[in-house]
Design a protein around this motif. Structure first.
Motif, PDB file in Angstrom:
ATOM      1  N   ARG A 140       0.768  -1.357  -0.235  1.00 42.12           N
ATOM      2  CA  ARG A 140      -0.107  -0.165  -0.434  1.00 42.12           C
ATOM      3  C   ARG A 140       0.853   1.515  -0.143  1.00 42.12           C
ATOM      4  NH1 ARG A 140      -4.044  -1.950   4.517  1.00 42.12           N
ATOM      5  NH2 ARG A 140      -2.151  -1.682   6.161  1.00 42.12           N
ATOM      6  N   LYS A 141       1.983   1.598   0.562  1.00 39.48           N
ATOM      7  CA  LYS A 141       2.838   2.759   1.131  1.00 39.48           C
ATOM      8  C   LYS A 141       4.227   2.432   0.472  1.00 39.48           C
ATOM      9  CE  LYS A 141       0.102   3.923   5.051  1.00 39.48           C
ATOM     10  NZ  LYS A 141       0.958   3.991   6.247  1.00 39.48           N
ATOM     11  N   LYS A 142       4.324   1.124  -0.395  1.00 37.56           N
ATOM     12  CA  LYS A 142       5.487   0.636  -0.954  1.00 37.56           C
ATOM     13  C   LYS A 142       6.759   0.608   0.052  1.00 37.56           C
ATOM     14  CE  LYS A 142       3.295   0.811  -4.208  1.00 37.56           C
ATOM     15  NZ  LYS A 142       2.578  -0.429  -5.200  1.00 37.56           N
ATOM     16  N   ARG A 143       6.598   0.500   1.338  1.00 41.71           N
ATOM     17  CA  ARG A 143       7.553   0.430   2.634  1.00 41.71           C
ATOM     18  C   ARG A 143       6.957  -0.857   3.656  1.00 41.71           C
ATOM     19  NH1 ARG A 143       5.768   2.759   6.801  1.00 41.71           N
ATOM     20  NH2 ARG A 143       3.757   4.446   6.841  1.00 41.71           N
ATOM     21  N   SER A 144       8.610  -1.576   3.676  1.00 41.67           N
ATOM     22  CA  SER A 144       8.111  -2.199   4.834  1.00 41.67           C
ATOM     23  C   SER A 144       7.600  -1.454   6.141  1.00 41.67           C
ATOM     24  CB  SER A 144       9.228  -3.485   5.084  1.00 41.67           C
ATOM     25  OG  SER A 144       9.076  -4.236   5.644  1.00 41.67           O
ATOM     26  N   GLU A 145       7.316  -2.119   6.573  1.00 37.45           N
ATOM     27  CA  GLU A 145       6.983  -1.483   8.524  1.00 37.45           C
ATOM     28  C   GLU A 145       7.975  -2.319   9.313  1.00 37.45           C
ATOM     29  OE1 GLU A 145       3.317  -0.495  10.628  1.00 37.45           O
ATOM     30  OE2 GLU A 145       2.822  -2.107   9.466  1.00 37.45           O
ATOM     31  N   LEU A 146       9.174  -3.191   8.758  1.00 37.34           N
ATOM     32  CA  LEU A 146       9.860  -3.574   9.526  1.00 37.34           C
ATOM     33  C   LEU A 146      11.398  -3.435   9.100  1.00 37.34           C
ATOM     34  CD1 LEU A 146       9.064  -7.893   9.217  1.00 37.34           C
ATOM     35  CD2 LEU A 146       8.555  -6.179  11.235  1.00 37.34           C
ATOM     36  N   GLY A 147      11.298  -2.703   8.348  1.00 36.58           N
ATOM     37  CA  GLY A 147      12.379  -1.761   7.599  1.00 36.58           C
ATOM     38  C   GLY A 147      13.250  -2.488   6.843  1.00 36.58           C
ATOM     39  N   LYS A 148      14.113  -1.808   5.697  1.00 39.07           N
ATOM     40  CA  LYS A 148      14.689  -2.970   4.564  1.00 39.07           C
ATOM     41  C   LYS A 148      15.373  -4.121   5.023  1.00 39.07           C
ATOM     42  CE  LYS A 148      15.456   1.032   1.778  1.00 39.07           C
ATOM     43  NZ  LYS A 148      16.651   2.008   0.626  1.00 39.07           N
ATOM     44  N   SER A 149      15.700  -3.934   5.965  1.00 42.93           N
ATOM     45  CA  SER A 149      16.679  -5.324   6.894  1.00 42.93           C
ATOM     46  C   SER A 149      16.899  -5.219   8.308  1.00 42.93           C
ATOM     47  CB  SER A 149      17.956  -4.965   6.026  1.00 42.93           C
ATOM     48  OG  SER A 149      18.871  -4.169   6.197  1.00 42.93           O
ATOM     49  N   CYS A 150      17.634  -6.036   8.575  1.00 42.73           N
ATOM     50  CA  CYS A 150      17.927  -5.774  10.284  1.00 42.73           C
ATOM     51  C   CYS A 150      19.611  -4.317  10.119  1.00 42.73           C
ATOM     52  CB  CYS A 150      18.903  -6.699  11.322  1.00 42.73           C
ATOM     53  SG  CYS A 150      18.237  -8.316  11.023  1.00 42.73           S
ATOM     54  N   ASP A 151      19.801  -3.966   9.216  1.00 42.42           N
ATOM     55  CA  ASP A 151      20.734  -3.228   9.611  1.00 42.42           C
ATOM     56  C   ASP A 151      20.166  -2.177   9.348  1.00 42.42           C
ATOM     57  OD1 ASP A 151      23.369  -4.868   9.801  1.00 42.42           O
ATOM     58  OD2 ASP A 151      23.231  -5.092   7.860  1.00 42.42           O
ATOM     59  N   GLU A 152      18.995  -1.517   8.722  1.00 43.12           N
ATOM     60  CA  GLU A 152      18.020  -0.904   8.188  1.00 43.12           C
ATOM     61  C   GLU A 152      16.761  -0.988   9.174  1.00 43.12           C
ATOM     62  OE1 GLU A 152      18.420   1.149   3.879  1.00 43.12           O
ATOM     63  OE2 GLU A 152      19.921   0.044   3.683  1.00 43.12           O
ATOM     64  N   SER A 153      16.477  -1.438  10.042  1.00 39.25           N
ATOM     65  CA  SER A 153      15.448  -2.130  10.502  1.00 39.25           C
ATOM     66  C   SER A 153      14.264  -0.275  11.374  1.00 39.25           C
ATOM     67  CB  SER A 153      15.701  -2.600  11.694  1.00 39.25           C
ATOM     68  OG  SER A 153      16.307  -2.551  13.075  1.00 39.25           O
ATOM     69  N   THR A 154      12.809  -0.929  11.776  1.00 41.95           N
ATOM     70  CA  THR A 154      11.953   0.351  11.871  1.00 41.95           C
ATOM     71  C   THR A 154      12.258  -0.448  13.798  1.00 41.95           C
ATOM     72  OG1 THR A 154      10.438  -1.564  11.666  1.00 41.95           O
ATOM     73  CG2 THR A 154      10.772   0.705  10.194  1.00 41.95           C
ATOM     74  N   SER A 155      11.942   0.466  14.509  1.00 42.72           N
ATOM     75  CA  SER A 155      11.394   0.274  15.978  1.00 42.72           C
ATOM     76  C   SER A 155      10.624  -0.887  16.335  1.00 42.72           C
ATOM     77  CB  SER A 155      11.066   1.082  16.724  1.00 42.72           C
ATOM     78  OG  SER A 155      10.820   0.847  17.714  1.00 42.72           O
ATOM     79  N   ALA A 156       9.278  -0.888  14.812  1.00 39.11           N
ATOM     80  CA  ALA A 156       9.047  -2.617  14.646  1.00 39.11           C
ATOM     81  C   ALA A 156       9.431  -3.910  15.327  1.00 39.11           C
ATOM     82  CB  ALA A 156       7.860  -2.219  13.938  1.00 39.11           C
ATOM     83  N   ARG A 157      10.316  -3.830  14.503  1.00 39.54           N
ATOM     84  CA  ARG A 157      10.952  -5.011  13.680  1.00 39.54           C
ATOM     85  C   ARG A 157      11.930  -4.865  15.031  1.00 39.54           C
ATOM     86  NH1 ARG A 157      13.611  -6.568   8.505  1.00 39.54           N
ATOM     87  NH2 ARG A 157      14.885  -8.152   9.155  1.00 39.54           N
ATOM     88  N   ARG A 158      12.942  -4.085  15.497  1.00 40.44           N
ATOM     89  CA  ARG A 158      13.777  -4.559  17.018  1.00 40.44           C
ATOM     90  C   ARG A 158      12.413  -4.889  18.293  1.00 40.44           C
ATOM     91  NH1 ARG A 158      15.860   0.089  14.459  1.00 40.44           N
ATOM     92  NH2 ARG A 158      14.955   1.800  15.568  1.00 40.44           N
TER      93      ARG A 158
END
Length: 242
Positions: A140-158
């Protein structure tokens, strides 16, 4: 695009969330029932229907509850965790809870609730607590809520990586009758049926039920995996609990 009122928007989110639960249960039971493992919605009525016993359903629900403090009344009460799907194992006539799956089409800051229950369940029982998501914002928004990867992660992923036993990503299937889902089940079945018991509990990293090549899909890591891995991980849970 018309703006939905809160009630309509919530109803739509509930409907889409239940569709994800139905799809996950449908896939899991295709491959796990032959191993005496069953995926069931974590609500009382579906449990009673599946177990054919109100007493047994209530026992499993009670076991899965966790104590919380009510400071106003100075009482301890039991709270049922956010339990979309229960993974049950039939052993010697008894039913045991192997794990809980929390389903989120997308997070939108609700990962905090998932991580709270994930941490609480994991420190109080040996029940696994995992999250299943379509990570819908990648479409929908052309981005993952988990970030691109572990190195470029979001707070949700961490947070999810730290306080749950795993995050599994699944394709955005339309329903249990989706032709793509039927085709993926058949393709996975052809692969799954060739594995012996030892290979089943060692197997990882097929991607029949997810599409890591989608442009905005996040990168996998030790904790963020394709839905396929959940099938193999549940078989490992059974082995570990035996």
């Amino acid at each position: 695009m018309a703006i939905l009122d809160d009630k309509t928007a919530q109803s739509q989110r509930t409907r889409i969330g239940r569709r994800l639960e139905d799809i996950a249960i449908h896939i899991l039971n295709q491959f796990l029932n032959s191993h005496d493992i069953y995926a069931v919605k974590g609500e009382r009525n579906p449990l009673v229907k599946f177990l054919k016993s109100e007493v047994l359903a209530d026992c499993l629900i009670e076991y899965n509850k966790l104590p919380v403090k009510n400071s106003c009344r100075q009482k301890q009460i039991d709270e049922y965790p956010d339990t979309d799907i229960l993974i049950l194992y039939h052993l010697d006539g008894d039913w045991k809870i192997l794990g809980v799956i929390n389903c989120k089409v997308s997070f939108h800051s609700r990962e905090v609730m998932v991580t709270f229950w994930g941490l609480t369940v994991r420190i109080s029982t040996n029940i696994k607590y995992v999250c299943l998501t379509q990570d819908a914002d990648q479409y929908r928004k052309k981005r993952s809520e988990l970030g691109k990867s572990c190195d470029e992660s979001t707070s949700a992923r961490r947070l999810l990586e730290s306080f749950t036993d795993g995050i599994y990503i699944i394709k955005n299937y339309a329903s249990t009758d989706d032709p793509e889902l039927k085709a993926d089940i058949e393709r996975f079945k052809g692969f799954f049926d060739q594995l012996d018991d030892l290979e089943l509990v060692r197997m990882k990293s097929t991607t029949y039920f997810d599409d890591p090549n989608y442009e905005h899909h996040t990168a996998y890591c030790q904790k963020v995996r394709p839905f396929d891995d959940l099938i193999f991980d549940i078989l490992r849970w059974k082995l570990e609990s035996s």
